[in-house]
Every structure is written in structure tokens, then in C-alpha cells.
Scaffold this motif. Structure first.
Motif, mmCIF file in Angstrom:
data_model
loop_
_atom_site.group_PDB
_atom_site.id
_atom_site.type_symbol
_atom_site.label_atom_id
_atom_site.label_comp_id
_atom_site.label_asym_id
_atom_site.label_seq_id
_atom_site.Cartn_x
_atom_site.Cartn_y
_atom_site.Cartn_z
ATOM 1 N N SER A 162 -12.878 1.995 3.508
ATOM 2 C CA SER A 162 -12.018 2.538 2.664
ATOM 3 C C SER A 162 -11.701 4.094 3.009
ATOM 4 O O SER A 162 -12.743 4.627 3.685
ATOM 5 C CB SER A 162 -12.378 2.707 1.449
ATOM 6 O OG SER A 162 -13.468 3.454 0.911
ATOM 7 N N THR A 163 -10.900 4.789 2.711
ATOM 8 C CA THR A 163 -10.874 6.102 3.039
ATOM 9 C C THR A 163 -11.739 6.979 2.414
ATOM 10 O O THR A 163 -12.293 7.978 2.741
ATOM 11 C CB THR A 163 -9.244 6.596 2.497
ATOM 12 O OG1 THR A 163 -8.222 5.843 3.125
ATOM 13 C CG2 THR A 163 -9.023 8.268 2.534
ATOM 14 N N ASN A 200 0.659 -1.281 -0.177
ATOM 15 C CA ASN A 200 -0.066 0.006 -0.010
ATOM 16 C C ASN A 200 0.931 1.407 -0.051
ATOM 17 O O ASN A 200 0.772 1.896 0.974
ATOM 18 C CB ASN A 200 -0.949 0.035 1.071
ATOM 19 C CG ASN A 200 -2.169 0.971 1.060
ATOM 20 O OD1 ASN A 200 -2.179 1.710 0.109
ATOM 21 N ND2 ASN A 200 -2.707 1.179 2.146
ATOM 22 N N PRO A 201 1.476 1.619 -1.028
ATOM 23 C CA PRO A 201 2.112 2.690 -1.120
ATOM 24 C C PRO A 201 1.232 4.105 -0.949
ATOM 25 O O PRO A 201 1.910 5.225 -0.703
ATOM 26 C CB PRO A 201 2.865 2.803 -2.588
ATOM 27 C CG PRO A 201 2.047 1.686 -3.469
ATOM 28 C CD PRO A 201 1.529 0.792 -2.431
ATOM 29 N N GLY A 202 -0.006 4.179 -1.083
ATOM 30 C CA GLY A 202 -1.124 5.261 -1.003
ATOM 31 C C GLY A 202 -1.309 5.477 0.552
ATOM 32 O O GLY A 202 -1.889 6.262 0.757
ATOM 33 N N CYS A 203 -0.775 4.494 1.277
ATOM 34 C CA CYS A 203 -1.208 4.788 2.830
ATOM 35 C C CYS A 203 -1.031 6.200 3.188
ATOM 36 O O CYS A 203 -2.163 6.741 3.845
ATOM 37 C CB CYS A 203 -0.347 3.966 3.836
ATOM 38 S SG CYS A 203 -0.551 4.125 5.526
ATOM 39 N N GLU A 204 0.233 6.739 3.189
ATOM 40 C CA GLU A 204 0.470 7.857 3.841
ATOM 41 C C GLU A 204 -0.460 9.235 3.113
ATOM 42 O O GLU A 204 -0.998 9.969 3.923
ATOM 43 C CB GLU A 204 1.826 8.356 3.736
ATOM 44 C CG GLU A 204 2.500 7.701 4.585
ATOM 45 C CD GLU A 204 3.045 6.254 3.959
ATOM 46 O OE1 GLU A 204 3.937 5.714 4.694
ATOM 47 O OE2 GLU A 204 2.579 5.909 3.024
ATOM 48 N N ALA A 205 -0.693 8.978 1.869
ATOM 49 C CA ALA A 205 -1.587 10.056 1.217
ATOM 50 C C ALA A 205 -3.060 9.943 1.929
ATOM 51 O O ALA A 205 -3.766 10.788 2.157
ATOM 52 C CB ALA A 205 -1.568 9.788 -0.339
ATOM 53 N N ASN A 206 -3.523 8.441 2.060
ATOM 54 C CA ASN A 206 -4.858 8.273 2.586
ATOM 55 C C ASN A 206 -4.850 8.874 4.071
ATOM 56 O O ASN A 206 -5.979 9.444 4.464
ATOM 57 C CB ASN A 206 -5.110 6.974 2.404
ATOM 58 C CG ASN A 206 -5.606 6.429 1.223
ATOM 59 O OD1 ASN A 206 -5.862 7.309 0.355
ATOM 60 N ND2 ASN A 206 -5.327 5.311 0.773
ATOM 61 N N ASP A 225 -7.201 1.064 3.742
ATOM 62 C CA ASP A 225 -6.256 1.236 2.720
ATOM 63 C C ASP A 225 -5.486 2.676 3.269
ATOM 64 O O ASP A 225 -4.772 3.191 2.631
ATOM 65 C CB ASP A 225 -7.190 1.934 1.409
ATOM 66 C CG ASP A 225 -8.028 3.041 1.568
ATOM 67 O OD1 ASP A 225 -8.225 3.365 2.771
ATOM 68 O OD2 ASP A 225 -8.375 3.553 0.516
ATOM 69 N N HIS A 281 -0.582 0.242 6.411
ATOM 70 C CA HIS A 281 0.332 -0.687 5.531
ATOM 71 C C HIS A 281 1.050 -1.454 6.547
ATOM 72 O O HIS A 281 1.145 -1.223 7.727
ATOM 73 C CB HIS A 281 1.253 0.262 4.651
ATOM 74 C CG HIS A 281 2.546 0.935 5.192
ATOM 75 N ND1 HIS A 281 3.478 -0.124 5.678
ATOM 76 C CD2 HIS A 281 2.738 1.909 5.450
ATOM 77 C CE1 HIS A 281 4.442 0.760 6.214
ATOM 78 N NE2 HIS A 281 4.116 2.022 6.078
#
Length: 189
Positions: free
Chosen positions: A182-183, A33-39, A145, A148
Motif C-alpha cells: 500500500s501507499t 480507486n478514486p484515491g489513486c492520483e492522491a496516493n 492503491d 487504477h
């Protein structure tokens, strides 16, 4: 089957261990989940816009070799995570409910009955905190999401991929301890 829309009143967003030390791939291994921090950042923005309570949790490792040891650069929150918080909890175990100050006591004093959990790692501190929140009677939402984790070696020596661990965590939690969301669902709520 269609899931009902998430409806929130005034939930506390519990952001767990989003610390720079988790960027050390040499120490932790491959992650999902590379999108974790943005979420997580999107959730923080929305919570702060609404004036909903934000709890930031950090892990204070007592192992001086850990990237999460207090006083080390890895102990600091990642960019975009710090900022105003209603409560900051330090802990040295998996559950955010076993930190200082006492998260459960604070939630009770504030009259909060809903929590949303996000952070690092999915199957350790986030899952443990969600299980305890559910057992303590909170309406618990787990933003899968916005978490991670890392690949782990099983007792038989095989490697369990991070994505599989996240899926198993979601399966363990949903409907028993929390509602896995989900976010995007949370941002619409």
C-alpha cells in the motif's frame, strides 16, 4: 499472517501513464480507486524529499482517435504528476521497459535494484511493467492503491468490474513477480 515491514534502500519510483486522457470516462468506462492520483502524488512528494529517483512514463498512442495520442491534451500528465524526474520514458506498448530511452539500461547505469510501480492502468501497463521488472531481477514493489483501472468486457460478454481486475492483478503479481504493498507502507519505509 503478518507481512514483514517494507524496507527500501534507494528504489526508483516508476509512475506509469498518469495522463489526462484517462479522465475520459466516455472512452474508457467506469474506473475503480478514486484515491489513486492522491496516493501517487504522496509517493512523488516522499521520493523527492528523500532524493530518490523518479521515472515518469507516458503512453504515446499511435491511434489518432485515442485520448493518449501525442499532441492531444489527453497526452499531458495530470496535475500534480509532472515535475522533476530523473528519467522520462515514452512508450507505445504496455511495458515501460519497451520505451525510449531504455529504462532497464538506465536502472543498470544508476546501480538501482529496487523499483516501485504505480500509475494507470493496474492490469495493463502497470502489471506488465511489474512482471518484466521481476523477470529482470529487480526487487519490485507494486503500490496497488496507487493504481487504477477500468471495467472490461470479458470474451464471454460479461463485464468484469475494475475492482475485481485490480484484485486479480494483485493476486497474479504478489510473491511471484512483485510484492504488493500500500501507499501507507511505502511512506513508512
Amino acid at each position: 499472517m503478518t507481512r514483514p515491514q517494507v524496507k527500501l534502500t534507494r528504489p526508483a519510483l516508476i509512475v506509469i501513464d498518469v495522463q489526462r486522457g484517462f479522465d475520459d470516462a466516455g472512452f474508457w468506462g467506469p474506473r475503480n480507486n478514486p484515491g489513486c492520483e492522491a496516493n501517487i502524488e504522496a509517493l512523488l512528494v516522499r521520493w523527492r524529499e528523500r532524493g530518490w529517483p523518479v521515472v515518469l512514463v507516458h503512453h504515446d498512442s499511435d491511434n489518432p482517435a485515442s485520448p493518449l495520442a501525442a499532441g492531444q491534451p489527453g497526452h499531458e500528465y495530470k496535475d500534480g504528476i509532472d515535475g522533476p524526474a530523473d528519467l522520462v520514458v515514452g512508450k507505445c506498448v504496455n511495458s515501460s521497459f519497451y520505451g525510449e530511452p531504455d529504462l532497464h539500461a538506465w536502472l543498470q547505469r544508476e546501480g538501482l535494484s529496487e523499483v516501485v510501480i504505480c500509475g494507470i492502468t493496474t492490469n495493463h501497463c502497470c502489471e506488465t511493467t511489474a512482471r518484466m521488472a521481476g523477470n529482470l531481477g529487480y526487487d519490485t514493489y507494486f503500490a496497488l492503491d496507487a493504481t487504477h483501472t477500468f471495467d472490461r468486457t470479458a470474451p464471454d460478454g460479461t463485464v468484469v468490474p475494475a475492482e475485481e481486475l485490480a484484485r486479480i492483478t494483485a493476486t497474479n503479481l504478489d510473491g511471484e513477480f512483485a510484492t504488493v504493498v500500500s501507499t501507507a507502507e511505502l511512506l513508512k519505509a
